[in-house]
Design an enzyme around this catalytic site. Structure first.
Site, PDB file in Angstrom:
ATOM      1  N   GLU A  66      12.243  17.941  -7.546  1.00  0.00           N
ATOM      2  CA  GLU A  66      11.723  17.054  -8.593  1.00  0.00           C
ATOM      3  C   GLU A  66      10.551  17.719  -9.277  1.00  0.00           C
ATOM      4  O   GLU A  66       9.850  18.520  -8.660  1.00  0.00           O
ATOM      5  CB  GLU A  66      11.208  15.737  -7.959  1.00  0.00           C
ATOM      6  CG  GLU A  66      12.299  14.794  -7.582  1.00  0.00           C
ATOM      7  CD  GLU A  66      11.764  13.555  -6.863  1.00  0.00           C
ATOM      8  OE1 GLU A  66      10.535  13.399  -6.743  1.00  0.00           O
ATOM      9  OE2 GLU A  66      12.590  12.762  -6.424  1.00  0.00           O
ATOM     10  N   LYS A  73       6.911  18.144 -10.233  1.00  0.00           N
ATOM     11  CA  LYS A  73       5.664  17.691  -9.611  1.00  0.00           C
ATOM     12  C   LYS A  73       4.672  17.487 -10.757  1.00  0.00           C
ATOM     13  O   LYS A  73       4.083  18.430 -11.267  1.00  0.00           O
ATOM     14  CB  LYS A  73       5.137  18.733  -8.625  1.00  0.00           C
ATOM     15  CG  LYS A  73       3.881  18.285  -7.921  1.00  0.00           C
ATOM     16  CD  LYS A  73       3.449  19.315  -6.902  1.00  0.00           C
ATOM     17  CE  LYS A  73       2.289  18.810  -6.082  1.00  0.00           C
ATOM     18  NZ  LYS A  73       1.211  18.253  -6.862  1.00  0.00           N
ATOM     19  N   ARG A 127      -3.998   7.176  -4.700  1.00  0.00           N
ATOM     20  CA  ARG A 127      -3.664   7.984  -3.517  1.00  0.00           C
ATOM     21  C   ARG A 127      -4.590   7.640  -2.355  1.00  0.00           C
ATOM     22  O   ARG A 127      -4.207   7.687  -1.205  1.00  0.00           O
ATOM     23  CB  ARG A 127      -3.813   9.448  -3.938  1.00  0.00           C
ATOM     24  CG  ARG A 127      -4.178  10.450  -2.911  1.00  0.00           C
ATOM     25  CD  ARG A 127      -2.948  11.226  -2.504  1.00  0.00           C
ATOM     26  NE  ARG A 127      -3.262  12.450  -1.786  1.00  0.00           N
ATOM     27  CZ  ARG A 127      -3.746  12.482  -0.552  1.00  0.00           C
ATOM     28  NH1 ARG A 127      -4.022  11.369   0.092  1.00  0.00           N
ATOM     29  NH2 ARG A 127      -3.963  13.652   0.030  1.00  0.00           N
ATOM     30  N   GLU A 135       4.028   8.996 -10.426  1.00  0.00           N
ATOM     31  CA  GLU A 135       2.880   9.724 -10.949  1.00  0.00           C
ATOM     32  C   GLU A 135       2.712   9.327 -12.411  1.00  0.00           C
ATOM     33  O   GLU A 135       3.684   9.255 -13.167  1.00  0.00           O
ATOM     34  CB  GLU A 135       3.148  11.231 -10.817  1.00  0.00           C
ATOM     35  CG  GLU A 135       1.955  12.100 -11.080  1.00  0.00           C
ATOM     36  CD  GLU A 135       1.105  12.411  -9.851  1.00  0.00           C
ATOM     37  OE1 GLU A 135       1.363  11.850  -8.761  1.00  0.00           O
ATOM     38  OE2 GLU A 135       0.164  13.212  -9.998  1.00  0.00           O
ATOM     39  N   PHE A 181       9.012   8.063  -8.361  1.00  0.00           N
ATOM     40  CA  PHE A 181       9.742   8.922  -7.430  1.00  0.00           C
ATOM     41  C   PHE A 181      10.063   8.271  -6.087  1.00  0.00           C
ATOM     42  O   PHE A 181      10.695   8.892  -5.246  1.00  0.00           O
ATOM     43  CB  PHE A 181       9.034  10.260  -7.237  1.00  0.00           C
ATOM     44  CG  PHE A 181       7.587  10.182  -6.795  1.00  0.00           C
ATOM     45  CD1 PHE A 181       7.250   9.809  -5.513  1.00  0.00           C
ATOM     46  CD2 PHE A 181       6.581  10.507  -7.695  1.00  0.00           C
ATOM     47  CE1 PHE A 181       5.923   9.755  -5.114  1.00  0.00           C
ATOM     48  CE2 PHE A 181       5.239  10.443  -7.304  1.00  0.00           C
ATOM     49  CZ  PHE A 181       4.924  10.067  -6.005  1.00  0.00           C
ATOM     50  N   ARG A 202       1.701  14.063   6.791  1.00  0.00           N
ATOM     51  CA  ARG A 202       2.060  15.271   6.056  1.00  0.00           C
ATOM     52  C   ARG A 202       3.153  15.942   6.857  1.00  0.00           C
ATOM     53  O   ARG A 202       2.929  16.343   7.986  1.00  0.00           O
ATOM     54  CB  ARG A 202       0.843  16.188   5.950  1.00  0.00           C
ATOM     55  CG  ARG A 202       1.051  17.360   5.017  1.00  0.00           C
ATOM     56  CD  ARG A 202      -0.198  18.211   4.931  1.00  0.00           C
ATOM     57  NE  ARG A 202      -1.339  17.502   4.388  1.00  0.00           N
ATOM     58  CZ  ARG A 202      -1.505  17.206   3.101  1.00  0.00           C
ATOM     59  NH1 ARG A 202      -0.585  17.542   2.224  1.00  0.00           N
ATOM     60  NH2 ARG A 202      -2.578  16.572   2.686  1.00  0.00           N
ATOM     61  N   LYS A 251       5.832  20.895  -1.184  1.00  0.00           N
ATOM     62  CA  LYS A 251       5.389  21.147  -2.561  1.00  0.00           C
ATOM     63  C   LYS A 251       5.402  22.645  -2.814  1.00  0.00           C
ATOM     64  O   LYS A 251       5.076  23.438  -1.946  1.00  0.00           O
ATOM     65  CB  LYS A 251       4.021  20.534  -2.830  1.00  0.00           C
ATOM     66  CG  LYS A 251       2.919  20.910  -1.886  1.00  0.00           C
ATOM     67  CD  LYS A 251       1.674  20.066  -2.133  1.00  0.00           C
ATOM     68  CE  LYS A 251       0.594  20.398  -1.126  1.00  0.00           C
ATOM     69  NZ  LYS A 251      -0.486  19.432  -1.101  1.00  0.00           N
TER      70      LYS A 251
HETATM   71  P1  ATP Z   1      -1.877  16.104  -0.854  1.00  0.00           P
HETATM   72  O1  ATP Z   1      -1.578  14.885  -1.651  1.00  0.00           O
HETATM   73  O2  ATP Z   1      -0.640  16.812  -0.406  1.00  0.00           O
HETATM   74  O3  ATP Z   1      -2.917  15.921   0.170  1.00  0.00           O
HETATM   75  P2  ATP Z   1      -3.171  16.940  -3.123  1.00  0.00           P
HETATM   76  O4  ATP Z   1      -3.866  15.663  -3.260  1.00  0.00           O
HETATM   77  O5  ATP Z   1      -3.869  18.189  -3.487  1.00  0.00           O
HETATM   78  O6  ATP Z   1      -2.532  17.147  -1.742  1.00  0.00           O
HETATM   79  P3  ATP Z   1      -0.890  17.836  -4.357  1.00  0.00           P
HETATM   80  O7  ATP Z   1      -1.047  19.158  -3.727  1.00  0.00           O
HETATM   81  O8  ATP Z   1      -1.028  17.790  -5.797  1.00  0.00           O
HETATM   82  O9  ATP Z   1      -1.851  16.759  -3.903  1.00  0.00           O
HETATM   83  O10 ATP Z   1       0.578  17.292  -3.890  1.00  0.00           O
HETATM   84  C1  ATP Z   1       0.992  16.013  -3.641  1.00  0.00           C
HETATM   85  C2  ATP Z   1       0.922  15.074  -4.835  1.00  0.00           C
HETATM   86  O11 ATP Z   1       1.840  15.410  -5.857  1.00  0.00           O
HETATM   87  C3  ATP Z   1       1.329  13.657  -4.523  1.00  0.00           C
HETATM   88  O12 ATP Z   1       0.315  12.968  -3.876  1.00  0.00           O
HETATM   89  C4  ATP Z   1       1.635  13.080  -5.895  1.00  0.00           C
HETATM   90  O13 ATP Z   1       0.462  12.573  -6.473  1.00  0.00           O
HETATM   91  C5  ATP Z   1       2.025  14.284  -6.719  1.00  0.00           C
HETATM   92  N1  ATP Z   1       3.413  14.247  -7.220  1.00  0.00           N
HETATM   93  C6  ATP Z   1       3.777  14.563  -8.484  1.00  0.00           C
HETATM   94  N2  ATP Z   1       5.091  14.473  -8.662  1.00  0.00           N
HETATM   95  C7  ATP Z   1       5.622  14.069  -7.491  1.00  0.00           C
HETATM   96  C8  ATP Z   1       6.948  13.795  -7.051  1.00  0.00           C
HETATM   97  N3  ATP Z   1       8.004  13.940  -7.853  1.00  0.00           N
HETATM   98  N4  ATP Z   1       7.107  13.390  -5.761  1.00  0.00           N
HETATM   99  C9  ATP Z   1       6.041  13.248  -4.945  1.00  0.00           C
HETATM  100  N5  ATP Z   1       4.767  13.499  -5.308  1.00  0.00           N
HETATM  101  C10 ATP Z   1       4.549  13.913  -6.558  1.00  0.00           C
END
Ligand code: ATP
Length: 595
Positions: free
Chosen positions: A260, A262, A282, A312, A352, A429, A435
């Site tokens: 998907e 991101k 979040r 998102e 999502f 996690r 990701k």
């Molecule tokens: P984490 O949330 O993993 O602790 P982080 O806050 O730095 O790390 P990211 O590294 O950006 O977040 O990765 C996870 C985030 O990606 C999710 O919390 C969500 O907000 C975002 N995201 C965007 N698109 C999607 C998607 N299609 N499915 C799931 N999450 C998504």
């Protein structure tokens, strides 16, 4: 039944003095065991330095200055004296402790049957007064807050005053993690840590430690097992592991996964109950008031009586639908003027996941089932839709999708397990979601001059003109124009008004034979008009034809977040535009910066 606040203050003092996590847990176990069930929730909240779980959105937030005034009132000295002490000590708690030791406030003792006895502060009294302070608003509320706080301080011992003032000013920094409180609750109410998993599950479904503590104290572990998802109470979000290699990702996910986009915005968990909608971040804060438009979208287009969906939210250019960088969304964070921000910085909500629907919990169902149901429930519009997704089993395909996501303005992709046990792992996690982001970002330092070869009709404010232009670089070897981006940003209202007229003379009813394009424009032009463009970086994209296959098979060069600088290069002919070769050079020499 109540508990003396002094017991809390003593426990806090011990916790502050220890360096051992086990000792910290032990002190909490003693505290929770001694606390009557009726007030255990209050004890837990106070120990976290708050009055409610964060998602309620009511904060104590007393400014230091106000706390000083309350202290001055309580002990009957001038505010100057308190300020001087504060300058010396730098901690309002220590100031309160010192001042109360020096000037004992009047009501710390009172007479009972002729005998002087100390007046005791209880958890309930402290909590209820703090609650009144937190909820006081409007005219006269400052004075009310000060007098309420002073009345607590009048009955407090120096040590109690220290912790009360630290609590109200948000400086009770005991450093106790929620997980430590869960451990202590398990030991205090079940005798061992073995029930910890059950309690943690309840915490993931209903992240309110006070509520869980009270359930445990009153109904035992069986009561906690009964805690279910409730619309309006946020669920701890599922988190992703990270890998940067398509082969490894597919290996981890059993050779096949859903990929998907991101999106680079803000994660939102939306709860719908009839016409009522609440949005959580979040970190589970209530952010409903930041996004009245998202509330409206969920109310109208999530076709269910009750639902919890996740997605998102991304800032977009309303006329072109292009995604904008994350910073644009931050305008929504302001306290006032949300309505204007909503007009100026519209958003798209990309969904999502589906966690709950009309009385049924979806968290234990496999991802594809959740996504299929989500598709059924959501009525897609220009502003609310499901996250762009596809199923892949080939590393090359995965990488192509990744490049496409990047050039479309995303941060990368999310690769999700499609196995039968791909549940929604609340608060964890894990490897069910991986990701794939880039560690670096290439900076585009120079502008390019590109040729207008096509256009897309505008929507909304731009109805009647063009929403975006299809731009191309010149390839002198083949004498063709190869597309690099769709640009919709950077145009003033004036530019927009004059574009149709300016381009009218070049309009043709088919793609010009010297234009190579994979995109189907609404309108095509003879390559003639040159515009100056800048972007965030040059990326690879399967959608553009510039230098196609030169750097990577099946991909061309594209400009990410392109913007018109305002300069029309009427001095240049189309053949004098930036060349494909120059773009290749620029791509290769881009400066890498950490993203
Ligand atoms: P984490 O949330 O993993 O602790 P982080 O806050 O730095 O790390 P990211 O590294 O950006 O977040 O990765 C996870 C985030 O990606 C999710 O919390 C969500 O907000 C975002 N995201 C965007 N698109 C999607 C998607 N299609 N499915 C799931 N999450 C998504």
């Amino acid at each position: 039944m109540d508990l003396e606040y002094s017991f809390l203050a003593d426990t806090y003092e011990k916790i502050e003095a220890t360096t051992s996590r086990t000792a910290m847990t032990d002190y909490l176990v003693v505290l929770f065991s001694k606390t009557p069930p009726e007030v255990i929730d209050k004890v837990v909240y106070l120990t976290q330095g708050k009055l409610y779980p964060d998602y309620i959105g009511i904060e104590l937030g007393i400014a230091e200055k106000m706390a000083m005034r309350a202290l001055a009132t309580a002990i009957g000295v001038s505010i100057k004296v308190i300020e001087q002490e504060y300058k010396k000590l730098g901690d309002i708690g220590l100031v309160a402790e010192k001042m109360l030791t020096k000037y004992k406030p009047v009501s710390i003792t009172h007479f009972f049957e002729g005998v002087e006895v100390a007046r005791k502060l209880t958890v309930s009294v402290v909590y209820e007064k703090l609650e009144k302070i937190a909820k006081a608003t409007g005219e006269g509320s400052q004075d009310l807050k000060i007098s309420l706080l002073a009345s607590i301080l009048k009955d407090a011992s120096p040590k109690e005053a220290k912790y009360i003032l630290r609590t109200v000013t948000g400086r009770l920094r005991l450093g106790i993690a929620d997980m430590t409180i869960l451990d202590a609750l398990a030991i205090a109410f079940t005798g061992s840590k073995s029930a910890r998993d059950v309690i943690e599950r309840a915490y993931n479904v209903h992240p309110d430690l006070g509520y869980i503590a009270k359930k445990l104290a009153l109904e035992g572990i069986e009561g906690v097992k009964m805690i279910k998802i409730k619309v309006g109470i946020p669920i701890q979000p599922m988190l992703a592991e990270r890998l940067n290699n398509p082969k490894e990702i597919l290996g981890k996910l059993g050779g096949k996964c859903v990929v998907e986009y991101k999106y680079d915005g803000e994660r939102i968990q939306a709860h719908k109950n009839g016409d009522e909608v609440a949005l959580f971040s979040r970190r589970l804060e209530n952010i409903t008031h930041h996004y009245p438009d998202v509330v409206d979208m969920v109310r109208k287009h999530v076709k269910a009586k009750e639902a919890i969906v996740e997605g998102e939210c991304v800032a977009v250019n309303p006329d072109t639908g292009e995604m904008l960088p994350f910073q644009e969304l931050m305008h929504r964070r302001r306290k006032y003027g949300v309505e204007e921000a909503m007009e100026m910085y519209p958003v798209h909500f990309f969904l999502f996941d589906l966690l709950y629907l009309n009385g049924v919990e979806y968290i234990s169902k496999p991802y594809l089932e959740r996504r299929k149901k989500l598709e059924e429930v959501v009525e897609e519009t220009d502003y609310i839709s499901l996250a762009e997704a596809r199923i892949v089993d080939d590393p090359l395909e995965l990488d192509k999708f990744f490049e496409q996501a990047i050039s479309d303005g995303c941060e990368g992709i999310m690769c999700k397990s499609v196995s039968s046990d791909s549940i929604y792992q609340m608060g964890a996690r894990g490897w069910l979601w991986i990701k794939y982001k880039r560690d670096y970002r290439y900076e585009m330092t120079d502008t390019v001059d590109l040729v207008v070869v096509g256009a897309f009709y505008g929507k909304g404010k731009r109805a009647g003109t063009y929403g975006a232009l299809l731009m191309a670089a010149y390839n002198p070897e083949k004498d063709v124009f190869e597309t690099v981006c769709k640009v919709g940003s950077g145009f003033t209202d004036e530019d927009l008004a004059k574009l149709p007229e300016l381009l009218a003379q070049y309009k043709i009813d088919h793609r010009h034979p010297r234009v190579l394009s994979k995109l189907e424009a609404d309108v095509w032009f003879v390559p003639a008009v040159v515009l100056e463009i800048i972007g965030a970086e040059i990326t690879l994209s399967p959608l553009h034809t510039c230098a196609f296959g030169k750097i990577r098979e099946e991909a061309g060069l594209a400009i990410r977040f392109p913007r018109f600088t305002g300069r029309y290069r009427f001095d240049k002919k189309a053949e004098q535009a930036t060349t494909t070769k120059e773009l290749i050079e620029m791509y290769k020499s881009q400066k890498k910066t950490a993203s």
